[in-house]
Design an enzyme around this catalytic site. Structure first.
Site: not given
Ligand code: F6R
Length: 241
Positions: A67, A136, A138, A143
């Site tokens: 992403d 959450n 995701h 989401e």
């Molecule tokens: C990042 C992504 C997100 C993260 C998630 C956890 O490319 O796709 O889904 O993996 O938000 O983020 P952290 O590792 O910062 O807790």
């Protein structure tokens, strides 16, 4: 689904790096799906060390990131292309022509999503997909919702995600409200998926994932439908303390 619980973040990072290193050794042209966020930083560090030690060669490795914020310019130090350069690509012998990240400043963002999927399909999707998980639940920026989208698409970030990511920005107002994200289709097409879960604030997502119930309200639970998933969670995520 294989579940590995490690004593801490460092061990989680080393175990994950080992899986990716073995994959690269077995197939130097491997197609990797990569993630950003704080969770994979330690694993990327281990891969950099292995590359510097001559243990693994990135020259033919192909990558697709999950992403990118939208809109954002690549020189913005919060963009995911900047993150990937800083945390991995600038420190290994990868050919940047083999690196793919959705373009966060594409003039036609819907077309960008379609083109990204077409390119992944041309490459035959990914061999190993790395995933972090939002608190959450995701995955990438898919989401929790009543429905999930299959293809790569523009999406609105939830308040929870904006709040969680505010720690990387000067103020919460600077966090982009939208992103372009791989949909669940390309993620599930990966031959193997490695999920990293670290920290007590991810415990709820970890529990829901292991419950075996599948719900779009917690996208990580979709992992229960994939035939080759390795969950690597540190003790804090597994126990919630
Ligand atoms: C990042 C992504 C997100 C993260 C998630 C956890 O490319 O796709 O889904 O993996 O938000 O983020 P952290 O590792 O910062 O807790």
């Amino acid at each position: 689904m294989q579940v590995i619980v490690t004593k801490d973040y460092d061990e989680m990072s080393r175990v994950a790096a080992e899986i990716f290193a073995e994959g690269i050794k077995a197939n130097p042209e491997i197609r990797l799906g990569l993630a950003t966020g704080s969770t994979p930083v330690g694993m990327y560090q281990c891969l950099i060390e292995k590359n510097k030690a001559g243990e693994i060669d990135f020259s033919k490795v192909v990558t697709f990131n999950l992403d990118e914020y939208y809109p954002i310019t690549p020189d913005n130090d919060q963009s995911y292309i900047y993150f990937m350069r800083h945390n991995l690509f600038d420190h290994v012998n990868i050919n940047m022509e083999n690196v793919h990240i959705p373009n966060g400043q594409a003039p036609d963002i819907d077309q960008e999503g379609k083109d990204y999927d077409a390119l992944m399909e041309k490459f035959g999707w990914t061999d190993i997909q790395l995933l972090g998980v939002g608190r959450n639940g995701h995955i990438a920026f898919n989401e929790p919702d009543d429905e999930l989208v299959a293809g790569t698409h523009k999406t609105d970030l939830t308040e929870d995600t904006i709040d969680a990511n505010a720690r990387f920005f000067a103020s919460i107002d600077d966090v982009p409200r939208q992103a372009i994200t791989m949909g669940v289709g390309p993620i599930m097409k990966a031959k193997k998926i490695v999920v990293l879960i670290s920290g007590a604030n991810k415990h709820e997502a970890f529990e829901k994932l292991l419950s075996g119930q599948i719900t779009t309200q917690c996208p990580i639970t979709l992992m229960n439908l994939h035939r080759d998933v390795v969950i690597i969670a540190d003790q804090a995520a597994a126990e919630g303390k």
